[in-house]
Motif scaffolding. Structure first.
Motif, short mmCIF file in Angstrom:
data_model
loop_
_atom_site.label_atom_id
_atom_site.label_comp_id
_atom_site.label_asym_id
_atom_site.label_seq_id
_atom_site.Cartn_x
_atom_site.Cartn_y
_atom_site.Cartn_z
N GLU A 110 0.83 -1.20 0.00
CA GLU A 110 0.00 0.00 0.00
C GLU A 110 0.87 1.25 0.00
N LEU A 112 3.43 2.23 -1.71
CA LEU A 112 4.26 2.54 -2.86
C LEU A 112 4.48 4.04 -3.03
N ARG A 113 3.40 4.79 -2.85
CA ARG A 113 3.50 6.25 -3.05
C ARG A 113 4.45 6.87 -2.02
N ILE A 116 7.92 6.14 -3.04
CA ILE A 116 8.35 7.01 -4.13
C ILE A 116 8.68 8.40 -3.58
N PRO A 160 6.39 4.39 -13.03
CA PRO A 160 5.64 4.82 -11.86
C PRO A 160 5.42 6.33 -11.76
N GLU A 165 7.10 14.89 -13.92
CA GLU A 165 7.87 14.73 -12.69
C GLU A 165 9.28 14.26 -12.97
N ARG A 176 12.71 1.63 -10.68
CA ARG A 176 12.56 0.29 -11.24
C ARG A 176 13.53 -0.68 -10.58
N ALA A 179 11.97 -2.05 -7.44
CA ALA A 179 10.82 -2.94 -7.42
C ALA A 179 11.30 -4.34 -7.08
#
Lengths: 798, 210
Positions: A110, A112-113, A116, A160, A165, A176, A179
């Protein structure tokens, strides 16, 4: 009875009350303080000594292994994905509701954001390794082309973060590399799914709250899993299969099996011993006193081990059952003394008569265990303390309590005991060592010698601790479905500071990249993949400044050709200049970005910093061993454990010989050079013949065989001492020793049937060695070589 | 007709939640049935990227071939020549004959999801879409529009929402990211074939073999 008690001398009564009070205090402590906190450890590795010189580092590694051991992987499979989802949802819900787990993860990543965002904040310092290389080589055309492709083709959709951005795609490429694939699993909706064996499997990851080896944790977790399994089956309309991987299932199986065996064997043992003693003594009293003594000895041993070590290991409990052998022996010797003169016997007499023999036997046994206690091997220390305390308390009970409690009005004893003693004595008295018999002995000696040369050593820890096949199969299927396995080898990297440790790990990573390329290993995991060292980050920053953000460089080229206005380009340049902090260890650790790799960071360990670099799919072990870099060490816990077991087996072989020598000297001082060898050699011979037999049968020898031989030493010498002491009444002494051997065989013979290999080793060794020991000691102490008959021998000594 | 399509665009599909089954039963019944029979789908595309900071969209066009169970061959001809082959095994890019990028779905699980979704969007594979998205939809006459919102946060990072519009065929796919930047893919001249693809078509996908 009251009258008889008055006949007990004052000193013995004082001893009785003092010891009685001590025992009552012990029971109180055990019941109210020990039992509520008792922790039984079943992991064989917990017995092993620290192999590294650095204690702090060792503890950190233990903590690392402990964290891994707390995790479980579940695969919930069904023919249709929809059914697997339904089942997995209620499976996870049930696990969460149980409260037995620290975390239950069904919904994948959940965060991931947030991940990032953590990296975006430090984007001025981060680069994917291939981009770093391209920038360092000035190969910017390729990067420019890649950026344009991302803008005009669907490859841009696979990223992503968007073009606005990340116009050049450097951040996307870095992300990447972040991941981390969970093997073959892929995201279906919010769940991780693998396909295989013609089913769809949903992944559920859990972490339980405590050590999987603690029985309190097992008692919480295993029922919760069982309940979740049935909830999952109910939830889906189709058939559901659930596979599991995790240390706890093996630990729980080991505990359950051990408990089952202890219950089954314990019951059979108890019944057999009760029958035997009832048959021989014809009364309940010897039996009840024997059981009381045994219970007190075990309680005392548990209490001592609990306070000294903080937990009790299963192995100590198993050896504790040897106390049945030794402690019951003391009772047997005491009561068998009645057969000397059943009508006039009093317990005070018995205490005087067998007391010295019991004390001497105790002394030699204690010497053996004291040696065991100084071997720096946590498991052995526990066993030694357990046995020493148990034996001392058992002996104390016999010598202090029995003179008062063992009074009996019965004048008659069952005839069976006297008959057995007499019958064996008869055989021995008539025994004549003719040439045929001597040739037979010589043949045994030769066969034993050949057997010993064939004896195999088996120190492999995997062979000592085996899980039920269905659990291993489940584990294997999880591994194959996920396409990733847990490797027990890993690199330990350290440094004077956190940054040096990271630098060292980074250097190792470049070597490992080569091994991945040549196929020596499938993959590796290092924190540096997600957290480049500060040195690396500053290098990245430098490269970005020169090759990307400098006027007219890559940024201008790419954004210009995409048609961005000048102020958009300038804004990004300003953002880059404003960034002044690399991603620091602490920030990374507390962010979502470290998820999955956090555990590899051991942090400050003593005065140094350390991290683990985990390996996956090892094909070429020597290639790993060939990596030589300061502050980097290949750790192979299984091989280390096997090597340690081997080293201790070797050391204990020498120690066993030394203990025999010491015991020989003690016996020599007490009994002289003629008799001492007769008492000692049967144990030595029994040990050698047993090992020779193992050589012929292909039974491997290991540390636990040696532990069992340690018991043989104590028990065998006891037999010798009793036969020597009871020379004036041979049938009684023979009966006493035979009963001792029988109770020990009952106790350990059953261990030979154990499903746990290391317990089976102990059982099998004792089964053979005690039988031989009993047989040899009778011949050694009660027959004689040469022309003299046994009767003449007796007459000379008597 | 123009008037009608304007009203259809004005209507917000996200006001009409739906399930995969419901969409298949009504809105998408016809096109999905037709697409499900097709083995090969060919056509032309226009790929435009609308970024807030750039006044003009970045436009590319070319042709594509979709082959059931293989994937999609995406040939960009303008503004440069570039081929992308997308399969559930991963994505491979080739520029002027040389391979420039390869992402394997074994190493990058996210790539496979996105590749799968991309393929599903063009073939209206509602069952697959339903696994990953909350679905919305409405239709008027022959024309329909469906909306998708990713269920997983991981997908959310790639695009916030998507709409697919069409009548007989899928005509337009719009992907909107969290910043409001849009990728619009228009399809035209679509030809169906129910026959198995020939060797020449299969050869195009050889590129994607590892």
């Amino acid at each position: 009875m009251i009258i008889r008690q008055d006949a007990t001398p004052g000193s013995m009564r004082t001893r009785f009350f003092a010891w009685g009070a001590l025992m009552i205090a012990l029971l109180a402590v055990f019941a109210f303080h020990v039992v509520p906190h008792l922790r039984v450890e079943t992991d064989i590795l917990a017995l092993l000594p620290r192999t590294q010189q650095d204690r702090a580092l060792d503890e950190a590694l233990d903590a690392f292994s402990a964290r891994l051991a707390r995790k479980q992987i579940f695969l919930i499979g069904s023919e249709k994905l929809a059914d697997a989802r339904l089942a997995a949802t209620s499976f996870a819900a049930e696990l969460r509701a149980s409260g037995a787990f620290e975390s239950v993860q069904l919904e994948a990543d959940e965060a991931l954001r947030q991940r990032i965002d953590t990296y975006l904040a430090h984007r001025a310092y981060l680069l994917a390794p291939e981009d770093e290389k391209a920038l360092a080589e000035g190969n910017t055309d390729r990067l420019a082309t890649r950026a344009l492709r991302a803008a005009y083709t669907p490859t841009g959709l696979m990223q992503p973060i968007g073009i606005a951005e990340d116009p050049i795609g450097l951040m996307n490429n870095f992300l990447r590399t972040q991941a981390r694939a969970a093997g073959r699993a892929r995201l279906e909706g919010s769940m991780l799914v693998v396909e295989g064996e013609e089913r769809s499997w949903v992944l559920v990851l859990t972490e339980n709250k405590g050590s999987p080896f603690a029985s309190s944790v097992q008692e919480q977790v295993m029922p919760a899993i069982a309940q979740a399994r049935s909830a999952a089956s109910r939830a889906a309309p189709a058939a559901v299969e659930i596979l599991m991987s995790g240390a706890i299932q093996h630990a729980a199986a080991a505990t359950e099996r051990a408990e089952d065996e202890i219950t089954t064997f314990g019951t059979i043992e108890a019944i057999a011993v009760v029958l035997l003693l009832l048959l021989i003594f014809g009364a309940m009293r010897p039996l009840l006193l024997g059981l009381m003594t045994l219970s007190l000895a075990v309680v005392a041993a548990f209490t001592a081990v609990h306070y000294i070590f903080g937990e009790v290991h299963l192995l100590a409990v198993v050896f504790g059952s040897s106390l049945i052998g030794s402690v019951i022996d003391y009772s047997i010797h005491f009561f068998a003394d009645r057969f000397r003169d059943p009508t006039r016997w009093t317990p005070v007499d018995a205490a005087r008569h067998v007391g010295p023999a019991i004390l001497l036997g105790l002394t030699t046994t204690l010497i053996g265990y004291a040696v065991l206690a100084v071997v720096p091997f946590p498991g052995l220390e526990q066993i030694a303390v357990f046995c020493m305390i148990g034996l001392i308390v058992g002996c104390g009970c016999v010598l202090c309590l029995y003179p008062v409690l063992a009074h009996t009005r019965r004048q008659r004893l069952p005839k069976l005991g006297a008959k057995i003693g007499g019958a064996i004595d008869g055989v021995l008295l008539r025994w004549h060592w003719g040439p045929l018999k001597l040739a037979f002995v010589a043949a045994i000696v030769v066969l034993t010698a050949i057997g010993l040369t064939r004896l195999q050593v088996r120190d492999d820890v995997k062979a000592l601790q085996q899980s039920p096949p269905d659990l291993i199969a489940s584990e294997q299927r999880v591994r194959e479905l996920l396409g990733s396995g847990i490797e027990t080898r890993f690199f330990l990297v350290s440094g004077d500071s956190a940054q040096t440790a990271l630098d060292n790990a980074q250097q190792l990573a470049t070597q490992l990249d080569r091994l991945v390329a040549t196929g020596a290993i499938a993959s590796y995991q290092s924190v540096t993949q997600a957290l480049p060292s500060e040195t690396q980050q500053r290098r990245n920053h430098e490269l970005l400044a020169q090759q990307v953000f400098a006027p007219g460089a890559l940024l201008d080229r790419v954004m210009g050709s995409l048609g961005f206005p000048a102020e958009s380009i300038e804004k990004r340049r300003q953002d880059f200049s404003a960034a002044n902090a690399p991603l620091a260890v602490d920030e990374w650790l507390s962010s979502a970005a470290s998820k999955g790799l956090r555990d590899l960071w051991l942090g400050q360990v003593g005065t140094r910093y350390a991290t683990v670099v985990a390996l996956g799919g090892i094909v070429d072990v020597p290639a790993l061993g060939a990596i030589s870099q300061p502050d980097v060490r290949l750790i192979d816990r299984v091989a280390e454990t096997t090597a340690t077991l081997g080293r201790y087996r070797h050391a204990m072989t020498l120690l066993l010989a030394a203990v025999y020598a010491v015991a020989g000297i003690v016996l020599m001082i007490r009994f002289g050079w003629r008799d001492a060898p007769r008492m000692l050699l049967p144990s030595v011979a029994a040990t050698l013949v047993t090992l020779g037999l193992f050589g012929w049968l292909g039974v491997g020898m290991n540390l636990f065989t040696l532990l069992a031989l340690w018991l043989v030493l104590g028990l065998g010498i006891d037999y010798g001492i009793f036969l020597r002491h009871g020379r004036d009444n041979r049938p009684t002494a023979i009966l006493s020793v035979t009963l001792s051997a029988c109770t020990t065989l009952i106790a350990f013979g059953l261990l030979a049937l154990s499903a746990t290999p290391f317990i089976r080793s102990i059982g099998l060794t004792l089964l053979c060695a005690i039988s031989f020991s009993w047989l040899f000691v009778l011949f050694s102490c009660l027959t004689t070589l040469g022309p003299r008959t046994a009767r003449r021998e007796e007459a000379i000594h008597g | 007709m123009l008037l009608w399509s304007l009203t259809a665009y004005a209507a917000d599909p996200f006001a009409h939640p739906a399930t995969g089954e419901a969409l298949l039963a009504s809105t998408l019944a016809k096109p999905a049935a037709q697409l499900s029979k097709a083995q090969v789908l060919k056509g032309r595309f226009t790929h435009s990227k609308h970024l807030r900071e750039i006044p003009q969209p970045l436009v590319a066009d070319g042709d594509f071939i979709f082959v059931r169970d293989l994937g999609v061959y995406w040939h960009t001809q303008q503004p440069f020549d570039s081929v992308v082959v997308l399969t559930s095994k991963g994505i491979v890019q080739r520029d002027e004959g040389s391979q420039t990028m390869r992402l394997s779905s074994d190493e990058q699980p996210a790539v496979r999801v996105i590749a799968d979704v991309f393929l599903a969007l063009f073939t209206l594979d509602v069952a697959r879409l339903n696994a990953n998205f909350d679905l919305y939809g409405l239709s008027q006459g022959d024309r329909w529009i469906i909306g998708l919102r990713p269920r997983a946060a991981a997908m959310n990072a790639v695009f916030k929402e998507a709409t697919v519009t069409g009548a007989r065929d899928v005509e337009e796919v719009v992907l909107t990211d969290v910043h409001g930047d849009r990728t619009v893919i228009d399809l035209s001249g679509i030809e169906y074939s129910g026959a198995q693809p020939g060797a020449d078509v299969r050869a195009l996908f050889e590129l994607a073999r590892p």
